[in-house]
Structures are given as C-alpha cells and as structure tokens.
Design an enzyme around this catalytic site. Structure first.
Site, PDB file in Angstrom:
ATOM      1  CB  SER A 101      -5.806 -10.624 -11.967  1.00 45.01           C
ATOM      2  OG  SER A 101      -6.569  -9.684 -11.249  1.00 45.01           O
ATOM      3  CE1 TYR A 152      -2.175  -6.698 -13.323  1.00 44.43           C
ATOM      4  CE2 TYR A 152      -4.502  -6.601 -12.739  1.00 44.43           C
ATOM      5  CZ  TYR A 152      -3.255  -7.157 -12.583  1.00 44.43           C
ATOM      6  OH  TYR A 152      -3.068  -8.180 -11.683  1.00 44.43           O
ATOM      7  CE  LYS A 205      -2.051 -10.120 -14.317  1.00 45.59           C
ATOM      8  NZ  LYS A 205      -1.013 -11.145 -14.084  1.00 45.59           N
TER       9      LYS A 205
END
Length: 302
Positions: free
Chosen positions: A172, A185, A189
C-alpha cells in the site's frame, strides 16, 4: 582498493543507470507471457484480488484462488472459467499458518507447482492505536505480512529449483507514507514493503535471476474496507484500474508499482522537505475516512 577508488569506479555505474532509465522512457518494454502459468492469488474473493484474477484469466493463466469467503471466491472462480481459464477455488483463512500450509500442500499435490504467487489478502481496521483491540492488531499482522512468509516458504522452493517464478507483494502507499489512525495497518504494510525489498535482494544474492518480484503500492482503493475515503490531491481508485496496473507491472517485471505513478514524487519530497513543509504537504492532501477514535465513530481529517 581504497574507498576513494571504489567510489570513483561506482560513478560510471550511476551515470549508465541514469542513461538506461532515460532511454527506457522512449522504448516499449517487452512484456512476458503468463499463458499457462499457475497463478495463486490470496484474497481473491473481492476487490483487487478478484480483478487481478480476471486479468490473469484473460491472459490464459491457470488460477488457484484463495479467500476466507466461500461465496466470494467461488464467484470469482466461476467468472474466470467463463473467461476461458482453469480456476480452482479454496477457502483459506490467511491468518492461520496451519491452514496456509495445508492448502499449499493440497495445491502442490493435486494441481502443481505455483509459478506466480500474488499475496493480496489484507485486513484493515481504521482506528487510533489505543482504540485498536489486541486481537485486531494481531490479525492485521497475521494476514498483512506473516501470511506472506508462510506462502513464500510453501511455494518458493519449487521456484528456486526451476529458477523460474514471480512473487507479488500487495502492499500500500501506507507502506511508504505513514497515515494517522492507521498505525497498525500502516506498520504491517511497511513490513510488507520491507519483506519485498529484502526477498528481492536475497534472491539476487543467491543467483536466482529467473525469479522476479513486484510490490504493488496503491492509494485508497474502492473496496469497501475503508469507509468514505477521500483525498484532495488524488482520486480513490477502482480495483479494476489497480489490477490493470499490477498486471502491467508483472508483465514488465517492475520491482515497485505505485498507483498513481506520481506517488514516487511524494516519496522524494518526503526525504528532502523540511519538517514544517512536510507537515503542510500532509495537510494539503486532506485525507479523510471514517475511523474509530476514542471508541467513537467520526470522520477523520488528517
């Protein structure tokens, strides 16, 4: 050889690399064929995973599709078959190492050796750190990065024996640029990007030049996992566009695939801008999405 001489010899390499990169801007890059390749995609029941499966199906690849959602992955497989591809659907929870290894053994025994591995399955909880429960943190790391280790350990040996394959890490933009209220998150990533870079370097050190690697880093994608995302400087992407860019990157063996591509400029600016200028740039982006803050739902403006 002293350090000065080593640096002097390094200079022509830098110049050649820049010239090569400049020339490639005007030359069409040869695309490899993925026809007949056995492609395994995790998280194939929805979003980018599903759209990527369709892209491979249109190119006559053989597909192995994993997802925790039985209905979703079977729908994807049915559409791939309609497009003319062979597709096998498996219900796999990528947060569970034992399920990954078990499903991998079944794939190798019943279908064959995977030659293109797309680690796409992901989990996201939009919340401030203190509102993110322990089990949510664990789940995000289990799916977003640890699963990449287990799938790679399952399928990489055959690729190495044949010196042929491609490992794709779906990360991402949040794996390069930190985002508030996505601490877990974003951290997972960042780890995925690091996994891709380190694995790429290791395969090179081992002389396995026939095994390619790619890492996909898009901004917000309209998959429904993040509610009401918006940005001032960029549009929220559709899964089909991201999958198309991913396939283009795989076919041309791109190491890092940014969507949109001008994210590269943002990364450069982050390294050279003073702290206050960088803070102003983040504010200018006006990133917004629904998140839990202090156990309350509200719209976040970063």
């Amino acid at each position: 050889m002293n350090l000065f001489m080593e640096l002097l010899l390094f200079l022509p390499i830098i110049i050649y690399a820049y010239i090569e990169a400049f020339v490639k801007l005007f030359i069409s890059v040869k695309r490899k064929s993925v026809s007949g390749e056995l492609v395994l995609i995790t998280g194939a029941g929805h979003g980018i995973g599903r759209a990527t499966a369709y892209e491979f199906a249109n190119r006559q690849s053989r597909l192995v599709l994993w997802d925790i959602n039985k209905h979703g992955v079977e729908e994807t497989a049915a559409e791939c078959r309609r497009l003319g591809a062979t597709a096998h659907a498996f219900v796999v929870d990528c947060s569970k190492k034992e399920e990954i290894y078990s499903a991998a053994e079944k794939v190798k025994k019943d279908i064959g050796d995977v030659t293109i591995l797309v680690n796409n399955a992901g989990v996201i909880i939009a919340a401030d750190l203190l509102s993110t429960q322990d089990h949510q943190i664990q789940k995000m790391f289990e799916v977003n990065i640890l699963a990449h280790y287990w799938t790679a350990k399952a399928f990489l040996p055959a690729m190495m024996n044949n010196n042929h394959g491609h490992i794709v890490t779906v990360a991402s933009a949040a794996g390069h640029l930190a985002t508030s209220f996505m601490v877990t998150y974003s951290s997972s990533k960042f780890a995925a990007v690091g996994f891709h870079k380190a694995l790429t370097q290791e395969l090179s050190a081992l002389g396995k030049d026939g095994i390619k690697t790619s890492c996909l880093c898009p901004v917000f994608v309209n998959t429904g996992f993040v509610k009401n995302p918006s940005m001032s400087l960029m549009k929220v992407l559709e899964p089909e566009k991201v999958a198309n860019k991913l396939l283009e990157g795989i076919l041309t063996n791109q190491k890092m695939i940014f969507v949109p591509s001008f994210l590269k400029i943002h990364l450069i600016l982050e390294k050279i801008l003073p702290e206050h200028a960088l803070a102003a740039l983040y504010k200018l982006q006006n990133i917004q999405f629904d998140a839990v803050v202090g156990y309350r739902n509200r719209v976040i403006s970063d």
